[in-house]
Design an enzyme around this catalytic site. Structure first.
Site, PDB file in Angstrom:
ATOM      1  N   CYS A 152       0.864  -1.184   0.000  1.00  0.00           N
ATOM      2  CA  CYS A 152       0.000   0.000   0.000  1.00  0.00           C
ATOM      3  C   CYS A 152       0.898   1.231   0.000  1.00  0.00           C
ATOM      4  O   CYS A 152       2.115   1.132   0.058  1.00  0.00           O
ATOM      5  CB  CYS A 152      -0.867   0.017   1.250  1.00  0.00           C
ATOM      6  N   TRP A 156      -3.781  -1.658  -1.247  1.00  0.00           N
ATOM      7  CA  TRP A 156      -3.734  -2.857  -2.086  1.00  0.00           C
ATOM      8  C   TRP A 156      -4.135  -3.983  -1.159  1.00  0.00           C
ATOM      9  O   TRP A 156      -3.335  -4.415  -0.330  1.00  0.00           O
ATOM     10  CB  TRP A 156      -2.327  -3.064  -2.649  1.00  0.00           C
ATOM     11  N   GLY A 212       1.632  -3.015   5.420  1.00  0.00           N
ATOM     12  CA  GLY A 212       2.311  -4.186   5.979  1.00  0.00           C
ATOM     13  C   GLY A 212       1.283  -5.259   6.331  1.00  0.00           C
ATOM     14  O   GLY A 212       0.104  -5.130   6.017  1.00  0.00           O
ATOM     15  N   GLU A 243       7.399 -20.838 -20.057  1.00  0.00           N
ATOM     16  CA  GLU A 243       7.306 -19.483 -19.503  1.00  0.00           C
ATOM     17  C   GLU A 243       8.447 -18.621 -20.037  1.00  0.00           C
ATOM     18  O   GLU A 243       8.247 -17.469 -20.420  1.00  0.00           O
ATOM     19  CB  GLU A 243       7.324 -19.522 -17.983  1.00  0.00           C
ATOM     20  N   LYS A 294       7.925 -15.160 -22.140  1.00  0.00           N
ATOM     21  CA  LYS A 294       8.570 -13.894 -21.747  1.00  0.00           C
ATOM     22  C   LYS A 294       9.341 -13.304 -22.914  1.00  0.00           C
ATOM     23  O   LYS A 294       9.270 -12.119 -23.216  1.00  0.00           O
ATOM     24  CB  LYS A 294       9.524 -14.135 -20.573  1.00  0.00           C
ATOM     25  N   GLU A 328       7.038 -12.150 -25.962  1.00  0.00           N
ATOM     26  CA  GLU A 328       6.056 -11.067 -25.739  1.00  0.00           C
ATOM     27  C   GLU A 328       6.718  -9.700 -25.584  1.00  0.00           C
ATOM     28  O   GLU A 328       6.064  -8.682 -25.757  1.00  0.00           O
ATOM     29  CB  GLU A 328       5.162 -11.358 -24.540  1.00  0.00           C
ATOM     30  N   LYS A 339      -2.305  -5.474 -20.175  1.00  0.00           N
ATOM     31  CA  LYS A 339      -1.984  -6.083 -18.876  1.00  0.00           C
ATOM     32  C   LYS A 339      -3.102  -7.028 -18.452  1.00  0.00           C
ATOM     33  O   LYS A 339      -2.874  -8.008 -17.771  1.00  0.00           O
ATOM     34  CB  LYS A 339      -1.778  -4.995 -17.818  1.00  0.00           C
TER      35      LYS A 339
END
Ligand code: AGP
Length: 604
Positions: free
Chosen positions: A2, A75, A100, A479, A483, A486, A599
């Site tokens: 956050c 968040w 936290g 993966e 990566k 892309e 995204k």
């Protein structure tokens, strides 16, 4: 992750807090709030769920008295991103914001309820407000109350605290989560990160851990959390501009997020391992009843690769059979799973249309659904019966890095949760997971960036790259291929090593580059055989793994630390991410926003 901001000075504080929060939106944006002193000396608290603009609308026309104010952009890690759970939180005259995770919040909450404190939110932050309020009633001084209130707290926190009975002073303290002090012209700031107040001052001082800062328009005083011993405040000039400050010393968010991987694991594990890290707690799953007869993962892209690793982990540590499905295929075929199966959607954004659609179909067919996501309050959390949050913090780069690492950590936790506690494999694996954030931090802190650069140039110079792997190394291989393609836009593909001879090996000739992760110790000899086959046909091979075990097992091109297999996934993933990142940077591409990609793919 956050963002918090505190202000102490002679100017109107609400506008300052809002602007500071806008500079911290990259740290979280699912709810926000501000607390300020009104004319009659009372504290007003205004909070809003959703984007920061919602808070700005709520405080329109409001002005605070000069003095102090605090703000927060959230968040969600504990409790949904609702207005009730948004910060600041209040207890009596005490109002605070927190970044936290408090590990022993359940114990502390029970103790406070027993003493008559009532709670209006699900957050661990409200526990802190009541603890400091309780101490303030004994101490009558805000800084001493903060020190006393935090004495029994375990976990990480960065706090900014004000008190209605002591206007003009603001107390800040941190343990684990970051806090930076800023010294302006007759005014002082405290924030999670420099961008929050860089517009008003470049004179900063990172607040040391377990040191209490008291800010007022007269200045800043510091003392030790443990015994109140006074300490000097030393401010230094930083040369950054605001946007650069959000990336810190990194050129792109993707690079920053690769190096945030260890923190993402640590935050995802926090509060889920019980005393002495002896067992796994996933209370979110209790409502689903007994363990599943079968697990079906549904996901897309990188999240699908995390699911493939989850299958290996769960099936090696527990009796539960696992399937892994591409969400866009799953949603259009008949579902023939065992009754009592859990369908688990993995999605960083929680908004991927195919994954949402897959869970909806599963729910309608009567299966229990679970979401694993990085975004509290996202659509997938409303679609699923239960949600397990990864805690990687906002991931800005389109190419998923730290969120993938956090997903792997969470499916590993799930495997341990479903495993038998008394099994030695489960105990050893849990110990390896607990060690992994620190070990990955150490690995990344010493990673050979020159070797990454050389290998990235080798990849760019190749006609194309083929990634291969068996067992654990297969999801890593595909993966790594994803990566690379892309963000460099270069052709790359990934195959199970055993599949090479069924066709792909026809591609191998001089100029073709093969990238082979070698984390899976059990299947490594067979992977070495694949490498020999490739080299015999003129292919060039880059291997990534711990040191070999002898003449037949060559030293890898990129040497990883010796590890239990699973934490080797973290090291190898970081190397594959860095190789793709460096290659895309050399190619001059827009690394954080690669062409044609979003995204979050919210359309089919
Ligand atoms: C990963 O680097 C890609 N950006 C993409 O494959 C992504 O993983 C996929 O679109 C799924 O997104 P989600 O995790 O938000 O559902």
């Amino acid at each position: 992750m956050c963002g918090i901001i505190g202000y102490a000075g002679p100017r109107e504080p609400v506008g300052i807090v809002l602007e500071a929060l806008s500079r911290l939106e990259y740290r979280g944006y699912d709810s926000s709030g501000v607390a300020f002193f009104g004319k009659e000396g009372k504290i007003s608290v205004v909070r809003a769920s959703g984007k920061l603009s919602r808070l700005a609308e709520s405080v329109q026309g409001m002005t605070g008295s000069p003095g102090t104010a605090i703000g927060h952009i959230r968040w969600a890690t504990h409790g949904a991103p609702t207005e009730e759970n948004a910060h600041p939180h209040r207890s009596g005259p005490i109002v605070l914001v927190h970044n936290g995770i408090i590990e022993n919040e359940r114990t502390l909450r029970r103790e406070l309820v027993g003493q008559g404190y009532s709670f209006s939110s699900e957050t661990d932050t409200e526990v802190l407000a009541h603890l400091i309020h309780r101490a303030y009633r004994e101490e009558g001084d805000l800084a001493r109350a903060v020190r006393k209130g935090l004495s029994g707290v375990e976990g990480s926190y960065a706090l900014a605290v004000v008190c209605e009975e002591s206007p003009g002073e603001l107390v800040a303290v941190r343990k684990g989560a970051p806090l930076i002090l800023g010294e302006g012209e007759g005014e002082f700031f405290v924030a999670s990160d420099v961008p929050a107040f860089l517009k008003w001052t470049r004179r900063v001082m990172p607040l040391p851990p377990e040191v209490v800062a008291t800010l007022s328009s007269k200045g800043v005083s510091l003392c030790r959390l443990s015994d109140g011993l006074g300490l000097p405040a030393v401010f230094e000039e930083v040369p950054w501009d605001p946007v650069q400050a959000e990336k810190g010393q990194y050129r792109h968010f993707m690079e920053k997020e690769i190096f945030e991987g260890p923190r993402a694991i640590m935050d995802t594990l926090e509060g889920r391992l019980g005393e002495e890290n002896s067992r796994v707690f996933l209370p979110e799953l209790v409502r689903l009843g007994p363990n599943p007869t079968e697990i079906v993962f549904v996901a897309c892209g990188t999240s699908y690769h995390a699911a493939l690793l989850g299958r290996l982990m769960i099936e090696s540590l527990s009796p539960v059979p696992v399937r892994v499905e591409i969400a866009s295929e799953f949603r259009y075929r008949p579902l023939r799973f065992r009754r009592g199966a859990w369908v688990i959607g993995i999605s960083q954004s929680g908004e991927t249309a195919d994954t949402l659609g897959a869970l909806e179909v599963a729910r309608k067919e009567g299966y229990l659904t679970v979401a694993i996501t990085n975004v509290g309050g996202s659509s997938i959390t409303r679609e699923a019966e239960a949600t397990l949050l990864t805690r990687a913090g906002p991931e800005i780069g389109v190419a998923s890095t730290k969120a993938f690492i956090a997903q792997v950590a969470l499916v590993w936790l799930l495997a341990l949760y479903l495993g038998r506690r008394e099994s030695p494999d489960v105990r050893d694996s849990l110990a390896a997971l607990v060690r992994s954030p620190a070990r990955m931090e150490g690995f990344l802190g010493a990673v050979d960036r020159d070797l990454i650069d050389r290998l990235s140039r080798q990849i760019l110079a190749a006609r194309f790259a083929i990634f291969i792997g068996r067992g654990i190394d297969y999801p890593l291989a595909i993966e790594g291929a994803l990566k690379l393609k892309e963000i460099t836009y270069r052709p790359a593909d990934g195959y199970p090593g055993g599949e090479l001879k069924h066709g792909p090996i026809a591609l191998v000739e001089p100029g073709v580059l093969i990238v082979a992760p070698l984390v899976d110790t059990r299947l490594r000899p067979k992977e070495i055989s694949n490498i020999r086959e490739i080299e015999a046909r003129g292919g060039t091979v880059i291997t990534i793994g711990p040191p070999g075990s002898g003449a037949e097992d060559p030293v890898p091109t990129f040497i990883l630390p010796v590890s239990s297999e699973w934490d080797g996934v973290f090291y190898a993933s970081a190397v594959l991410q860095l190789l793709a990142y460096r290659a895309a940077s050399i190619a001059g591409n827009d690394v954080d926003q690669p062409r044609n990609l979003a995204k979050s793919v919210t359309v089919e």
